[in-house]
Design an enzyme around this catalytic site. Structure first.
Site, mmCIF file in Angstrom:
data_model
loop_
_atom_site.group_PDB
_atom_site.id
_atom_site.type_symbol
_atom_site.label_atom_id
_atom_site.label_comp_id
_atom_site.label_asym_id
_atom_site.label_seq_id
_atom_site.Cartn_x
_atom_site.Cartn_y
_atom_site.Cartn_z
ATOM 1 N N ALA A 1 0.807 -1.225 0.000
ATOM 2 C CA ALA A 1 0.000 0.000 0.000
ATOM 3 C C ALA A 1 0.835 1.268 0.000
ATOM 4 O O ALA A 1 0.401 2.298 -0.524
ATOM 5 C CB ALA A 1 -0.945 0.001 1.202
ATOM 6 N N GLY B 1 -0.664 4.913 0.567
ATOM 7 C CA GLY B 1 -2.111 4.766 0.509
ATOM 8 C C GLY B 1 -2.820 5.428 -0.641
ATOM 9 O O GLY B 1 -4.047 5.585 -0.584
ATOM 10 N N ASP C 1 1.878 -3.145 4.332
ATOM 11 C CA ASP C 1 3.201 -2.726 3.873
ATOM 12 C C ASP C 1 4.218 -3.100 4.933
ATOM 13 O O ASP C 1 3.873 -3.302 6.112
ATOM 14 C CB ASP C 1 3.257 -1.222 3.601
ATOM 15 C CG ASP C 1 4.315 -0.876 2.559
ATOM 16 O OD1 ASP C 1 3.948 -0.618 1.405
ATOM 17 O OD2 ASP C 1 5.503 -0.886 2.903
ATOM 18 N N ASP D 1 0.826 -3.906 -5.874
ATOM 19 C CA ASP D 1 1.584 -2.867 -6.569
ATOM 20 C C ASP D 1 3.044 -3.072 -6.158
ATOM 21 O O ASP D 1 3.554 -2.414 -5.253
ATOM 22 C CB ASP D 1 1.078 -1.479 -6.182
ATOM 23 C CG ASP D 1 1.747 -0.380 -6.977
ATOM 24 O OD1 ASP D 1 2.451 -0.698 -7.952
ATOM 25 O OD2 ASP D 1 1.585 0.798 -6.627
ATOM 26 N N CYS E 1 5.019 0.048 -11.705
ATOM 27 C CA CYS E 1 5.232 1.275 -12.473
ATOM 28 C C CYS E 1 6.501 1.128 -13.315
ATOM 29 O O CYS E 1 7.228 2.093 -13.537
ATOM 30 C CB CYS E 1 5.308 2.505 -11.565
ATOM 31 S SG CYS E 1 6.622 2.447 -10.342
#
Length: 589
Positions: free
Chosen positions: A366, A369, A389, A436, A489
């Site tokens: 996370a 957030g 996390d 992620d 990413c």
């Protein structure tokens, strides 16, 4: 007769009232004397007062200083400071600024005396601060923005706002031109040093001569050390040369690091140059409207009233792009949580999780957030949302943002690692799990160009191994019929498609969901034609940061297969393979 001349006469003691009267008389007497002195010297005192609002009388020293400033501004080309030195506007008086510095005794860069005015740093002293930031970042391998913030904190109040902006611009300029500058140092036989990169940038990018740079490097007193003979010879050989040279390779011209070049070429093929060039451009400022506290139609005119130029991102449910922030405006509706700063690509990724109100959802990595907030909005504050996390400080920031946004269905969970016992305890209990994953950040080079040069091949190998461990462990949280969303990413296939393929081979009970189906379900506009089975966004094609996402669904538990006969071959099922995979993970723990 007795002689009493040598005897002391006793002093009569005073009463309290008499002592008070005597003190009052002395006070009045001293006050009258002070008023007389004040009246006689009022003119001199007014001239000396630091609060005198009249223009100060210009001394001969002030005139000399002001003339020197004007002469240097006229002859910018001869002094070599026309590129960097920030000129004052016509409305500002150079003489007055210089005079204030001389009168107060507070030279630029020093702490101000009361009532003094700050002036801009000369180029030589500005370069001292630039090199200090670059050295700190290089020695600590820390992000440039963190090094800049730490440097400004240490010298708080000693520089003007314009100096802060000039230092940032020069530091980031060296970072963005790093590989081309390094190429020049290599062909000149020089070793890598931040000082040499900075000096080469002055010569190649800003056209400074050896004499200009010698004047900047005075040595001592907040200036760079004097040029060595070797440095002077190298800089002299660079005179008249530009930063770009015809013999540079495409990767050098595009500022692409060697550790990422092969992966980006594999990902983009013929579009490699276009995509990498876009990664070197300026990043956009995107926001996501918080539906708990506002709507897009209401926020846009308020932003425009505050001096911002904006456009609605209609392909996103709640996205707005600020094309020109304008002046630094105070936006109380941001502080009230009516919108969050979030890149358009990150907003798309959050939508691809396809959460529904009442579900149980995990944001496994996370961080601060950002995506947790977007998921909570989609869930309408109903259901269970767990932000996990391994970094306590990041989750602490997430707590502040969740509270400001009005989210109350989210909880935070600090994990010791990706294989924390909490994962095993809660396996098979969640409808959606978003990963992620930590990555190389190649898709976010527009925001953090220094990350190119803080990594190498070994770092990439470590990240790939960590990503594989994370996806294998977090997949245990998904219940049958639930979805696992793996995202980064990054734009490198080894962190994206290859990770998904490896996972699907090890867990055949998970199947890939075509991203076009999810897009059509959750986004306001139809999916782009170029989308495949997985999501890939890039600055050149989408105007957002680079993102990757793959959506996988865990198949429902099927009925037990009939027992095989003695002579038949063993029958394997997805459930059996799942049990084997989980046992492998548990044994590794």
């Amino acid at each position: 007769m007795t002689d009493n001349s040598d005897k002391k006469t006793p002093i009569k003691s005073q009463s309290g009232a008499e002592k008070q009267r005597a003190r009052k008389e002395r006070f009045i007497s001293e006050k009258h004397k002070k008023d007389e002195r004040t009246a006689s010297g009022s003119t001199a005192r007014d001239n000396r007062s630091s609060y005198d609002k009249r223009p100060p009388r210009e001394t001969s020293r002030d005139r000399d200083y002001g003339n020197k400033s004007r002469d240097s501004s006229r002859d910018d080309k001869s002094t070599g400071e026309n590129q960097f030195y920030t000129k004052r506007s016509d409305a500002e008086s150079v003489n007055n600024d210089a005079g204030a510095e001389v009168r107060s005794g507070a030279r630029s860069g020093e702490r101000l005396a009361r009532g003094a005015q700050r002036v801009d740093l000369p180029m030589g002293r500005l370069l001292y601060h630039v090199l200090d930031v670059l050295d700190d970042a290089s020695n600590s391998n820390s992000p440039i923005d963190r090094a800049i913030a730490a440097h400004f904190s240490n010298i708080k109040g000693r520089l003007t706002d314009r100096d802060h902006a000039r230092i940032r611009e020069m530091v980031w300029g060296v970072v963005r031109r790093y590989r081309r500058l390094l190429w020049w140092l290599e062909i000149k036989g020089q070793t890598l040093q931040m000082r040499k990169l900075l000096l080469a940038d002055l010569a190649l990018t800003h056209g400074k001569t050896v004499q200009d740079i010698t004047n900047f490097c005075k040595g001592g007193g907040g200036y760079l050390k004097r040029l060595t003979d070797s440095e002077a010879r190298v800089l002299s050989s660079m005179e008249g040369c530009g930063l770009t040279e015809g013999t540079m390779t495409e990767a050098v011209l595009l500022e692409c690091p060697s550790w990422a070049e092969a992966g980006l070429r594999e990902a983009f093929g013929d579009r490699f140059g276009e995509e990498v060039e876009a990664l070197n451009g300026a990043s956009s400022l995107d926001i996501r409207v918080n539906p708990f506290k506002g709507n897009r139609e209401d926020i846009i005119p308020r932003l425009e009233k505050a001096g911002c130029k904006v456009e609605s991102l209609d392909w996103l449910p709640n996205g707005i792009r600020i094309t020109d922030p304008g002046r630094k405006a105070h936006l109380p509706f941001y502080e009230r949580g009516e919108f969050e700063i979030q890149d358009a690509g990150s907003q798309v990724l959050s939508a691809m999780v396809a959460v529904e109100p009442g579900q149980r959802v995990v944001d496994f990595c996370a961080g601060a957030g950002g995506k947790t907030l977007a998921l909570a909005a989609e869930m309408d504050n109903r259901g269970q949302l767990v932000a996990c996390d391994v970094h306590n400080k990041r989750l602490a920031r997430a707590a502040q943002r969740l509270k400001r946004a009005g989210v109350f269905n989210a909880e935070r969970k600090i994990l010791d690692s990706e294989r924390d016992p909490w994962v095993k305890k809660n396996k098979g209990k969640f409808d959606r799990v978003l990963i992620d994953a930590p990555c190389s950040g190649t898709g976010a080079w527009r925001r953090a160009p220094d990350s190119k040069w803080r990594r190498d091949e070994s770092d990439l190998d470590e990240l790939v191994a960590l990503q594989g461990s994370i996806i294998t462990s977090a997949a245990r949280l998904v219940k049958p019929g639930g979805r696992l969303v793996y995202a980064t990413c990054s734009l490198l296939p080894c962190e994206n498609e290859e990770q998904v393929s490896n996972f699907l081979r090890s867990r055949p009970d998970f199947k890939l969901v075509p991203i076009k189906e999810v897009w059509a379900e959750k986004m306001p506009l139809s999916p782009p034609e170029y989308l495949g089975e997985m999501l890939r966004l890039s600055p050149a094609r989408n105007g957002s940061d680079g993102f990757f996402a793959a959506v996988m669904v865990r198949e429902e538990v099927a009925q037990p297969a009939p027992k095989p006969s003695v002579d038949s071959e063993p029958v394997t099922s997805p459930e059996a393979e799942e049990i084997v995979a989980e046992k492998v993970v548990d044994s590794e723990e």
